[in-house]
Design a protein around this motif. Sequence first.
Motif, PDB file in Angstrom:
ATOM      1  N   GLU A  98     -27.735 -46.595  76.818  1.00 17.72           N
ATOM      2  CA  GLU A  98     -28.183 -47.753  76.045  1.00 17.72           C
ATOM      3  C   GLU A  98     -29.379 -47.371  75.169  1.00 17.72           C
ATOM      4  O   GLU A  98     -30.344 -46.770  75.628  1.00 17.72           O
ATOM      5  CB  GLU A  98     -28.531 -48.957  76.925  1.00 17.72           C
ATOM      6  CG  GLU A  98     -27.426 -49.374  77.873  1.00 17.72           C
ATOM      7  CD  GLU A  98     -26.138 -49.794  77.169  1.00 17.72           C
ATOM      8  OE1 GLU A  98     -26.197 -50.216  75.999  1.00 17.72           O
ATOM      9  OE2 GLU A  98     -25.062 -49.700  77.796  1.00 17.72           O
ATOM     10  N   VAL A  99     -29.307 -47.753  73.907  1.00 12.23           N
ATOM     11  CA  VAL A  99     -30.315 -47.339  72.932  1.00 12.23           C
ATOM     12  C   VAL A  99     -31.709 -47.813  73.320  1.00 12.23           C
ATOM     13  O   VAL A  99     -32.650 -47.017  73.418  1.00 12.23           O
ATOM     14  CB  VAL A  99     -29.964 -47.865  71.521  1.00 12.23           C
ATOM     15  CG1 VAL A  99     -31.064 -47.482  70.528  1.00 12.23           C
ATOM     16  CG2 VAL A  99     -28.628 -47.316  71.054  1.00 12.23           C
ATOM     17  N   VAL A 100     -31.860 -49.107  73.539  1.00 12.11           N
ATOM     18  CA  VAL A 100     -33.194 -49.652  73.798  1.00 12.11           C
ATOM     19  C   VAL A 100     -33.777 -49.077  75.080  1.00 12.11           C
ATOM     20  O   VAL A 100     -34.941 -48.643  75.112  1.00 12.11           O
ATOM     21  CB  VAL A 100     -33.154 -51.191  73.853  1.00 12.11           C
ATOM     22  CG1 VAL A 100     -34.516 -51.745  74.272  1.00 12.11           C
ATOM     23  CG2 VAL A 100     -32.751 -51.769  72.498  1.00 12.11           C
ATOM     24  N   ALA A 101     -32.991 -49.047  76.143  1.00  7.38           N
ATOM     25  CA  ALA A 101     -33.486 -48.526  77.417  1.00  7.38           C
ATOM     26  C   ALA A 101     -33.908 -47.067  77.287  1.00  7.38           C
ATOM     27  O   ALA A 101     -34.935 -46.650  77.851  1.00  7.38           O
ATOM     28  CB  ALA A 101     -32.415 -48.671  78.494  1.00  7.38           C
ATOM     29  N   THR A 102     -33.141 -46.282  76.542  1.00 12.31           N
ATOM     30  CA  THR A 102     -33.459 -44.861  76.393  1.00 12.31           C
ATOM     31  C   THR A 102     -34.712 -44.665  75.552  1.00 12.31           C
ATOM     32  O   THR A 102     -35.568 -43.823  75.870  1.00 12.31           O
ATOM     33  CB  THR A 102     -32.272 -44.113  75.771  1.00 12.31           C
ATOM     34  OG1 THR A 102     -31.103 -44.326  76.578  1.00 12.31           O
ATOM     35  CG2 THR A 102     -32.544 -42.621  75.695  1.00 12.31           C
ATOM     36  N   LEU A 103     -34.861 -45.443  74.487  1.00 14.84           N
ATOM     37  CA  LEU A 103     -36.064 -45.335  73.659  1.00 14.84           C
ATOM     38  C   LEU A 103     -37.314 -45.711  74.450  1.00 14.84           C
ATOM     39  O   LEU A 103     -38.352 -45.050  74.344  1.00 14.84           O
ATOM     40  CB  LEU A 103     -35.930 -46.221  72.422  1.00 14.84           C
ATOM     41  CG  LEU A 103     -34.889 -45.782  71.379  1.00 14.84           C
ATOM     42  CD1 LEU A 103     -34.743 -46.844  70.298  1.00 14.84           C
ATOM     43  CD2 LEU A 103     -35.248 -44.435  70.764  1.00 14.84           C
ATOM     44  N   VAL A 104     -37.222 -46.761  75.244  1.00 16.88           N
ATOM     45  CA  VAL A 104     -38.370 -47.175  76.060  1.00 16.88           C
ATOM     46  C   VAL A 104     -38.689 -46.105  77.103  1.00 16.88           C
ATOM     47  O   VAL A 104     -39.862 -45.796  77.364  1.00 16.88           O
ATOM     48  CB  VAL A 104     -38.102 -48.537  76.724  1.00 16.88           C
ATOM     49  CG1 VAL A 104     -39.204 -48.881  77.724  1.00 16.88           C
ATOM     50  CG2 VAL A 104     -37.999 -49.637  75.665  1.00 16.88           C
ATOM     51  N   GLU A 105     -37.658 -45.514  77.692  1.00 17.52           N
ATOM     52  CA  GLU A 105     -37.872 -44.452  78.672  1.00 17.52           C
ATOM     53  C   GLU A 105     -38.542 -43.239  78.031  1.00 17.52           C
ATOM     54  O   GLU A 105     -39.475 -42.649  78.608  1.00 17.52           O
ATOM     55  CB  GLU A 105     -36.536 -44.043  79.294  1.00 17.52           C
ATOM     56  CG  GLU A 105     -36.605 -42.874  80.258  1.00 17.52           C
ATOM     57  CD  GLU A 105     -37.374 -43.163  81.535  1.00 17.52           C
ATOM     58  OE1 GLU A 105     -37.732 -42.195  82.246  1.00 17.52           O
ATOM     59  OE2 GLU A 105     -37.625 -44.350  81.831  1.00 17.52           O
ATOM     60  N   LEU A 106     -38.104 -42.856  76.841  1.00 15.27           N
ATOM     61  CA  LEU A 106     -38.725 -41.718  76.161  1.00 15.27           C
ATOM     62  C   LEU A 106     -40.185 -42.004  75.829  1.00 15.27           C
ATOM     63  O   LEU A 106     -41.036 -41.113  75.914  1.00 15.27           O
ATOM     64  CB  LEU A 106     -37.942 -41.378  74.886  1.00 15.27           C
ATOM     65  CG  LEU A 106     -36.556 -40.763  75.096  1.00 15.27           C
ATOM     66  CD1 LEU A 106     -35.833 -40.603  73.759  1.00 15.27           C
ATOM     67  CD2 LEU A 106     -36.650 -39.421  75.813  1.00 15.27           C
ATOM     68  N   LEU A 116     -27.853 -41.816  66.944  1.00 19.24           N
ATOM     69  CA  LEU A 116     -28.763 -41.158  66.005  1.00 19.24           C
ATOM     70  C   LEU A 116     -30.205 -41.609  66.231  1.00 19.24           C
ATOM     71  O   LEU A 116     -31.140 -40.816  66.079  1.00 19.24           O
ATOM     72  CB  LEU A 116     -28.331 -41.450  64.568  1.00 19.24           C
ATOM     73  CG  LEU A 116     -29.215 -40.880  63.450  1.00 19.24           C
ATOM     74  CD1 LEU A 116     -29.292 -39.358  63.524  1.00 19.24           C
ATOM     75  CD2 LEU A 116     -28.684 -41.328  62.080  1.00 19.24           C
ATOM     76  N   ALA A 117     -30.406 -42.871  66.599  1.00 18.20           N
ATOM     77  CA  ALA A 117     -31.766 -43.366  66.853  1.00 18.20           C
ATOM     78  C   ALA A 117     -32.414 -42.600  68.001  1.00 18.20           C
ATOM     79  O   ALA A 117     -33.596 -42.231  67.937  1.00 18.20           O
ATOM     80  CB  ALA A 117     -31.734 -44.862  67.156  1.00 18.20           C
ATOM     81  N   VAL A 118     -31.652 -42.351  69.059  1.00 18.40           N
ATOM     82  CA  VAL A 118     -32.168 -41.581  70.195  1.00 18.40           C
ATOM     83  C   VAL A 118     -32.400 -40.131  69.792  1.00 18.40           C
ATOM     84  O   VAL A 118     -33.408 -39.521  70.165  1.00 18.40           O
ATOM     85  CB  VAL A 118     -31.195 -41.676  71.384  1.00 18.40           C
ATOM     86  CG1 VAL A 118     -31.620 -40.736  72.510  1.00 18.40           C
ATOM     87  CG2 VAL A 118     -31.119 -43.116  71.891  1.00 18.40           C
ATOM     88  N   HIS A 119     -31.479 -39.572  69.017  1.00 24.45           N
ATOM     89  CA  HIS A 119     -31.614 -38.190  68.552  1.00 24.45           C
ATOM     90  C   HIS A 119     -32.909 -38.015  67.754  1.00 24.45           C
ATOM     91  O   HIS A 119     -33.674 -37.069  67.977  1.00 24.45           O
ATOM     92  CB  HIS A 119     -30.399 -37.825  67.698  1.00 24.45           C
ATOM     93  CG  HIS A 119     -30.340 -36.385  67.311  1.00 24.45           C
ATOM     94  ND1 HIS A 119     -29.322 -35.865  66.534  1.00 24.45           N
ATOM     95  CD2 HIS A 119     -31.173 -35.340  67.567  1.00 24.45           C
ATOM     96  CE1 HIS A 119     -29.539 -34.576  66.346  1.00 24.45           C
ATOM     97  NE2 HIS A 119     -30.651 -34.230  66.955  1.00 24.45           N
ATOM     98  N   ILE A 120     -33.179 -38.942  66.839  1.00 27.25           N
ATOM     99  CA  ILE A 120     -34.409 -38.854  66.044  1.00 27.25           C
ATOM    100  C   ILE A 120     -35.631 -38.968  66.948  1.00 27.25           C
ATOM    101  O   ILE A 120     -36.608 -38.224  66.796  1.00 27.25           O
ATOM    102  CB  ILE A 120     -34.436 -39.942  64.961  1.00 27.25           C
ATOM    103  CG1 ILE A 120     -33.304 -39.736  63.953  1.00 27.25           C
ATOM    104  CG2 ILE A 120     -35.783 -39.936  64.233  1.00 27.25           C
ATOM    105  CD1 ILE A 120     -33.096 -40.904  63.008  1.00 27.25           C
ATOM    106  N   ALA A 121     -35.586 -39.904  67.895  1.00 27.53           N
ATOM    107  CA  ALA A 121     -36.723 -40.085  68.802  1.00 27.53           C
ATOM    108  C   ALA A 121     -36.998 -38.820  69.606  1.00 27.53           C
ATOM    109  O   ALA A 121     -38.159 -38.439  69.817  1.00 27.53           O
ATOM    110  CB  ALA A 121     -36.462 -41.265  69.736  1.00 27.53           C
ATOM    111  N   LEU A 122     -35.947 -38.149  70.056  1.00 25.29           N
ATOM    112  CA  LEU A 122     -36.132 -36.900  70.790  1.00 25.29           C
ATOM    113  C   LEU A 122     -36.854 -35.871  69.930  1.00 25.29           C
ATOM    114  O   LEU A 122     -37.799 -35.209  70.379  1.00 25.29           O
ATOM    115  CB  LEU A 122     -34.778 -36.353  71.243  1.00 25.29           C
ATOM    116  CG  LEU A 122     -34.118 -37.084  72.411  1.00 25.29           C
ATOM    117  CD1 LEU A 122     -32.657 -36.666  72.541  1.00 25.29           C
ATOM    118  CD2 LEU A 122     -34.861 -36.806  73.716  1.00 25.29           C
TER     119      LEU A 122
END
Length: 240
Positions: free
Chosen positions: A103-111, A50-56
């Motif tokens: 991975e949550v952190v890696a994906t958030l940093v990439e976004l 959900l954290a990645v979904h919101i960030a998107l």
Amino acid sequence: MQANLPFGRRVHPNDEKALPAVRILFGRLRPPTTRKILMKLYYIPSACSLAVHIALRQVGVVPELVRYDPVTGKDETGAALKDVNPKGYVPTLIDKDGDVLTEVVATLVELDGRYPEAELLPVGGADRRRALEWLAYTSAELHRNFILPLFMDVPQTEDITAARAKVEMRLEHAAANVSASGPYFMGAQIGAVDFYLLVMMLWTGPAKVNLEQWPQMVAYRDRLLAVEPVREAMKAEGLI
């Protein structure tokens, strides 16, 4: 031992004061445009994905959602997630070029790197280091310690009690560090740290951790639940 996944529970407006009565109007809540960029997100409702979904949605990307069933190991089409992500868990994000991000952190940093104008993380300096520190803390100290009290379908044990106590200690530390100068964790700008911490706060109910003992965290959670990209993501996952 079977996993007892409490995910998918809908958040009702009267559920533990989960949704505030008013929308917070200060702070930039979302980028000005919606990007028509194909990304596919494998998710479990209310899981860490959900954290990645919101960030998107915060950066303006509306992903194609593919719901994953961790019991069967397959997605809603019947395909095995391990064919896409050998680790076999969410979040699994496939971008328009077919690259797989996990991975949550890696994906958030990439976004954040791909969409810098959305400011998911501070641009640099001490604020950026602090934000990265809090992402790491959320992953290693909160997310990890939720596993026993949240997932395991076993009688109450000393291990579960100890894990729940660790969650409370980690949340107390987070509560002491919520910004006093703005509505969000790092201040005026909403970002990746907020989205990951929100998921942790939503897990407190199923994990039998009383978030009400930190009024500032309850108020912080409610501010986040009023943000449009948060509501859009939760609605898409059937949580509200």
